[in-house]
Scaffold this active site. Structure first.
Site, PDB file in Angstrom:
ATOM      1  N   SER A 126      -9.523   1.477   2.703  1.00  0.00           N
ATOM      2  CA  SER A 126      -8.795   2.568   1.891  1.00  0.00           C
ATOM      3  C   SER A 126      -8.061   1.662   1.070  1.00  0.00           C
ATOM      4  O   SER A 126      -7.193   2.044   0.142  1.00  0.00           O
ATOM      5  CB  SER A 126      -8.069   3.372   2.929  1.00  0.00           C
ATOM      6  OG  SER A 126      -7.469   2.759   3.616  1.00  0.00           O
TER       7      SER A 126
ATOM      8  N   SER B 187     -10.207  -1.053   6.813  1.00  0.00           N
ATOM      9  CA  SER B 187      -9.602  -0.688   5.653  1.00  0.00           C
ATOM     10  C   SER B 187      -8.778  -1.852   4.917  1.00  0.00           C
ATOM     11  O   SER B 187      -8.380  -1.781   3.685  1.00  0.00           O
ATOM     12  CB  SER B 187      -8.596   0.652   5.775  1.00  0.00           C
ATOM     13  OG  SER B 187      -9.298   1.557   5.594  1.00  0.00           O
TER      14      SER B 187
ATOM     15  N   LYS C  12       0.847  -1.045  -0.012  1.00  0.00           N
ATOM     16  CA  LYS C  12      -0.122   0.106  -0.074  1.00  0.00           C
ATOM     17  C   LYS C  12       0.855   1.085  -0.037  1.00  0.00           C
ATOM     18  O   LYS C  12       1.982   1.177   0.598  1.00  0.00           O
ATOM     19  CB  LYS C  12      -0.926  -0.045   1.217  1.00  0.00           C
ATOM     20  CG  LYS C  12      -1.924   1.040   1.248  1.00  0.00           C
ATOM     21  CD  LYS C  12      -2.915   0.919   2.421  1.00  0.00           C
ATOM     22  CE  LYS C  12      -3.929   1.983   2.627  1.00  0.00           C
ATOM     23  NZ  LYS C  12      -4.779   1.431   3.782  1.00  0.00           N
TER      24      LYS C  12
END
Lengths: 525, 491
Positions: free
Chosen positions: B158, B182, B83
């Site tokens: 996310s 997330s 990420k």
């Protein structure tokens, strides 16, 4: 503007201090492994943590926590076993994260105090202590024989990190006004810092000066900081307000900054007290503001007006778990406490029979303390007998010598404690006069020789032969019949003149005690 | 190299050990697949080809010197991606924000370093909601990521890029971060195994912080075992993160034990929650039945304060985010609005133009909540709620070993379908209380919804620092559902 003495007749000054001390003796910064070093090239001791880079996290320095606990124990604080680090938010480029990691309502050290012994000239700034009987206490003041003791409360000592250093270019004196560029050096960012806050218990600039002095002695003894006010590792801000004598309400306070010496602390506070009194007496109003002391112009100027309280948006730092100190840890730190200045002074009084004044002043400076202690050790069985002249030597000759020179390390001079013992022994045995002792002291430092050798070389031995002295006295009296008549007519102060004449005739080598005695005997006969 | 996309960790390692292919070939296959398919998905923000090939060559050298893949590390030869809030030295770490568009990491996050140390082949950095604020990856400043199961739909967020990459076979495993759901919610939306371990299991050092007391890193994979192996590689105490704990659990240890004898908690209030779609509810109930069939005992547990989790989260999260994001001030790095003559206006313009609307909303919310007079009304009660919710979970685990719950109330939604922030926040209604309490939770793919025919995950929630419990239950369910497939369009 009125003088401080005049102002304090009508007004009572209420002073509190905020003292910042960098823990310069530690190896590394507060929350990262960067080295602590003063004067390194800019931004060479930095890492993701102290530069506040995205993703970096703080890890507390345990040695710093030990230092603050030492500071707390040495200033009679309660040690809080359960505390938290907080984030104090403010946007400014010297703080890379735009928040400072500090402590919240509970600091590691809470509710301490220090007692200040105030006497001599310094006591004159405070009023009414002479109305008290010895040992009597009024408010935070206890009367002593020749002054008073002020009891000063310490609110808290908390742990925080220092900011980076800003340098403004293009303006005057590195100030931001008019600057075209601002540079930041993050070497100092994250330096472990302890902040001590006093209660508003100080009443005179001299008490504030003594408090800082005492605190510096304690921190130096603990070995937690080099406590240099010039380099900024020890900094004090003063909060000052005035109130009419007899009033219990606090006035509006101003905060005094830019204090980089004990003298500046005293003079800045004294000026600010007088300034506030003038404003108030003219019907003006004191604004809560930060003022900058300008030592060259000897006045304070406004830095910043605080219209509303700053909102720092403090909250517990989620990156740092609540900090729990075990009893075991606290006891381990307590066991490391060295003998503190007050304890040392008490020991000097007890073991060597020194006066409290001498003992207190001996422990004020490291060089006097160390010299005295080592000399007493050197003197062995005779320590108690020689302690008073050794103390005099340290407080007079050595202090004068060190104060005259810039940054002298007295322990590195030719005048060793052993030579000190030799010198006071010559004096105690009446081999030399005290005047000669001063000459020997200077000569030892100059020539790196033992006192006995100097006395021998210069033929400085004191004449204590009563016959020889009497012969000189007779000559002097015979040469000054008018003065002898005047003396006998009541002008006994002339004895000094006769002693001086005898000394001169004996080239300074006569035993002054004997000269005095014999002169008195002959004149009063 | 054929068939890379659907391979798991064991298959890659068997192939490497038997010299069917080299690590370099694995890396090249992964890079080729990204080049071919990521235009459609847009999971990647940066592909680190050079680093990948370099890491692969090192693994090939180690294999040539006679080491087995297992000796090299738990994920030796496995293509992995990160990420974009995770620092990897020399790569951009943008957090999908204009604010950090040009920021290049000067250091590497502990979890990233450990993944590479364990033999992972670093493929690149993955799209996300800006600074992890969001549940759809739509707030990224660098374009939206498409759900490989339906390119018209969001992958969740996310960690949407991390989820989509695994679902489309653009990486074997990925790392994401989870502050309120997330990892788990995009795991459910993309049919991937998605694990948020107990707070403190994985170091946060080098992860750009959102909510420091809530953030936790975890893996995405297409099997429970792959997720466990990846977690083995990255977990454990880190001297650079004092909230990380000395965890040395082998998360693969009890995967074969089955559910027999496990006590599985079931929260009736969750199943009655408003907004829970019937197709999701049906799948959770079915999963409960599967566990019971496998010999688990179902017990009802109550989490009476869990309904307050959302409120507490939208106090604590913004407060921490406000403070964490204050360092992005245009002075040392990041977006700097040009032409300002004084610091104040440079700050204001840089932050106004560098941050997107959701980031600005959370910063303003946090700034308000922490201000004098307001703090006592919100922050302090939120912490009290946190204590109560944590106690709820502790009490519940006296009666059970793992809790079964929904992940998301619904399946993946279409781009732009949810536009008001509050409805978006409700995406996390079943995941947030776990971050508040600090426990571990994971999403296990449990088939497709009866109505939308899109992936639905079920959530397994473990006691603190007993994450092996949820892995065990997940492995038992995986026996029934099978390993997570690639999204059909990418199979």
């Amino acid at each position: 503007m009125k003088t401080l003495e005049e102002v304090l007749q009508d007004w009572e000054a209420v002073i509190g201090l905020e003292v910042h001390c960098e823990l310069t003796k530690l190896e590394t910064k507060m929350f990262c492994g960067c080295k602590l070093e003063f004067g390194a090239p800019p931004n060479t001791h930095t890492c993701p943590v102290c530069l506040g880079l995205p993703g970096a996290l703080p890890v507390p320095n345990r040695a710093a926590i030990q230092s603050i606990v030492l500071a707390g124990l040495a200033t009679n604080c309660d040690i809080e076993k359960h505390t938290m680090f907080y984030r104090k938010g403010y946007m400014y480029p010297d703080m890379a994260k735009n928040f400072q990691t500090t402590q919240g309502p509970k600091a590691f050290c809470m509710r301490g105090h220090l007692d200040l012994t105030v006497d001599g000239r310094g006591a004159k700034e405070r009023l009414f202590w002479e109305d008290l009987a010895e040992g009597e206490t009024s408010e935070n003041m206890t009367r002593t024989a020749d002054g008073y003791v002020a009891h000063v409360g310490i609110t808290r000592i908390h742990m925080e990190e220092d900011a980076g250093k800003m340098v403004h270019i293009g303006g005057g004196e590195g100030r931001i006004a008019g600057a075209t560029h601002s540079l930041v050096d993050y070497n100092r960012a994250g330096t472990p810092l302890i902040e001590l806050v006093t209660e508003p218990d100080l009443r005179t600039p001299e008490e504030a000066r003594l408090f800082m002095h005492k605190l510096r002695q304690i921190f130096l003894t603990l070995g937690i900081s080099d406590c240099s006010m010039e380099e900024g590792s020890l900094r004090a801000d003063g909060n000052i307000s005035l109130r009419r004598r007899g009033s219990k309400e606090f006035g509006t306070k101003t905060e005094l900054k830019n204090i980089n010496s004990f003298k500046n602390l005293h003079d800045g506070l004294a000026y600010e007290i007088c300034r506030q009194a003038e404003v108030l007496e003219e019907g003006g109003k004191i604004y809560q503001e930060t003022r900058h002391w300008d030592p060259s112009k000897k006045h304070t100027i406004v830095m910043r007006v605080k219209e509303t309280a700053d909102d720092y948006r403090m909250f517990p730092d989620p990156d740092l778990a609540p900090y729990d100190l075990s009893d075991e840890f606290i006891e381990r730190v307590r066991a490391k406490l060295p003998e503190l200045p007050d304890q040392k002074a008490a020991r000097f009084e007890r073991d060597y029979g020194l006066s409290s004044y001498d003992a207190r002043h001996l422990v004020e400076h490291r060089f006097t303390t160390e010299f005295f202690e080592e000399a007493c050790a050197e003197a062995g069985d005779r320590a108690k007998e020689l302690a008073k002249p050794l103390a005099n030597l340290a407080l007079n000759d050595i202090s004068a010598y060190v104060n005259a020179g810039e940054g002298i390390d007295f322990s590195k001079t030719a005048f060793s404690p052993a030579r000190g013992v030799a010198l006071v022994s010559l004096l105690a045995e009446d081999v030399i006069s005290s005047k000669q002792a001063k000459e020997v002291f200077a000569a030892v430092l100059e020539e790196d020789k033992d006192p006995d050798a100097i006395v021998e070389e210069r033929g400085m031995k004191q004449v204590s032969d009563t016959g020889a002295i009497e012969a000189v006295i007779d000559e002097v009296l015979a040469a000054n019949p008018d003065k002898v008549a005047a003396y006998k007519g009541g002008k006994t102060g002339l004895i000094g003149f006769f002693v001086g004449q005898c000394m001169k005739a004996m080239k300074g080598q006569g035993n002054p005690k004997l000269i005095n005695e014999l002169l008195a005997k002959k004149l009063d006969a | 190299m054929a068939g890379f996309a659907s391979m798991g960790v064991r298959e890659i390692q068997v192939g490497l050990a038997s010299k069917d292919f080299s690590a370099r070939e694995v890396a090249q296959a992964a890079l080729e697949r990204i080049a071919k398919c990521d235009d459609e998905v847009h999971a990647y923000l940066e592909v680190t080809e050079e680093l990948a090939l370099q890491a692969a060559d090192q693994i090939d050298e180690a294999l040539a010197s006679g080491k087995s893949p297992a000796e090299i590390g738990p994920i030796a030869g496995v293509p992995i991606a990160f990420k974009d809030n995770m620092n990897l030295k020399g790569t951009h770490t943008t957090c999908s924000s204009r604010m950090l568009e040009s920021y290049v990491s000067p250091y590497t996050a502990t979890c990233v370093a450990r993944a590479i140390q364990a033999g992972g082949i670093p493929l690149g950095k993955l799209n996300m909601d800006e600074f992890a604020f969001g549940s759809s990856t739509e707030t990224s400043a660098f374009g939206r990521t498409h759900n490989p199961w339906d390119l018209e739909r969001v992958p969740g967020g996310s960690s949407g890029g991390s989820a989509a990459a695994v679902a489309a076979g653009l990486a074997t495993v990925t790392l994401g971060s989870d502050t309120g759901g997330s990892i788990r919610q995009p795991g459910s939306f993309t049919g991937t195994v998605a694990v948020k371990p107990t707070y403190g299991v994985v170091s946060r050092y080098g992860i750009v912080a959102f909510g420091s007391s809530l953030d936790q890193v975890g893996p995405f994979a297409r099997s429970v075992e792959d997720a466990a192996l990846t977690l083995n590689a990255i977990s454990g105490h880190d001297p650079l993160d004092c909230t990380s704990q000395p965890v040395d659990t082998d998360f693969t240890a009890n995967l074969a034990e089955g559910a027999k004898g496990m006590r599985v908690g079931f929260v009736p209030a969750f199943m009655e929650a408003q907004g829970l779609e019937p197709e999701v509810k049906a799948i959770v109930e079915q999963a409960a039945k599967h566990l019971a069939d496998a010999g688990a005992e179902l017990v009802e547990v109550e989490l009476p304060n869990a309904q307050a989790a959302m409120s507490a989260y939208y106090v604590l999260g913004p407060c921490e985010a406000f403070s964490n994001l204050s360092r992005f001030d245009s002075v040392r790095y990041g977006y700097c609005d040009p032409g300002h003559k004084d610091l104040g206006s440079q700050y204001e313009a840089s932050r106004a133009n560098g941050f997107g609307p959701e980031a600005r909303r959370r910063i303003m919310l946090g700034s308000y909540l922490l201000s004098a007079g307001v703090y006592d009304k919100y922050y302090y009660p939120a912490q009290q709620v946190r204590t109560l919710i944590t106690a709820d979970y502790t009490r519940a685990y006296e009666k059970c070993d793992v809790i079964l719950a929904p992940v998301s109330p619904r399946t993946a939604f279409k781009f732009g379908e949810i536009s008001d922030p509050t409805s978006m926040y409700l995406s996390d209604m079943f995941t947030i209380s776990i971050n508040i309490a600090g426990n571990g939770g994971m999403s296990l793919p449990a088939g497709l919804g009866a109505d939308t025919h899109l992936p639905v995950g079920v959530q397994l929630i473990g006691p603190q620092f007993k994450d092996e419990n949820m892995f065990r239950a997940a492995a038992a369910l995986e026996q029934v559902y099978g390993k997570a497939p690639l999204a059909p369009a990418f199979a």
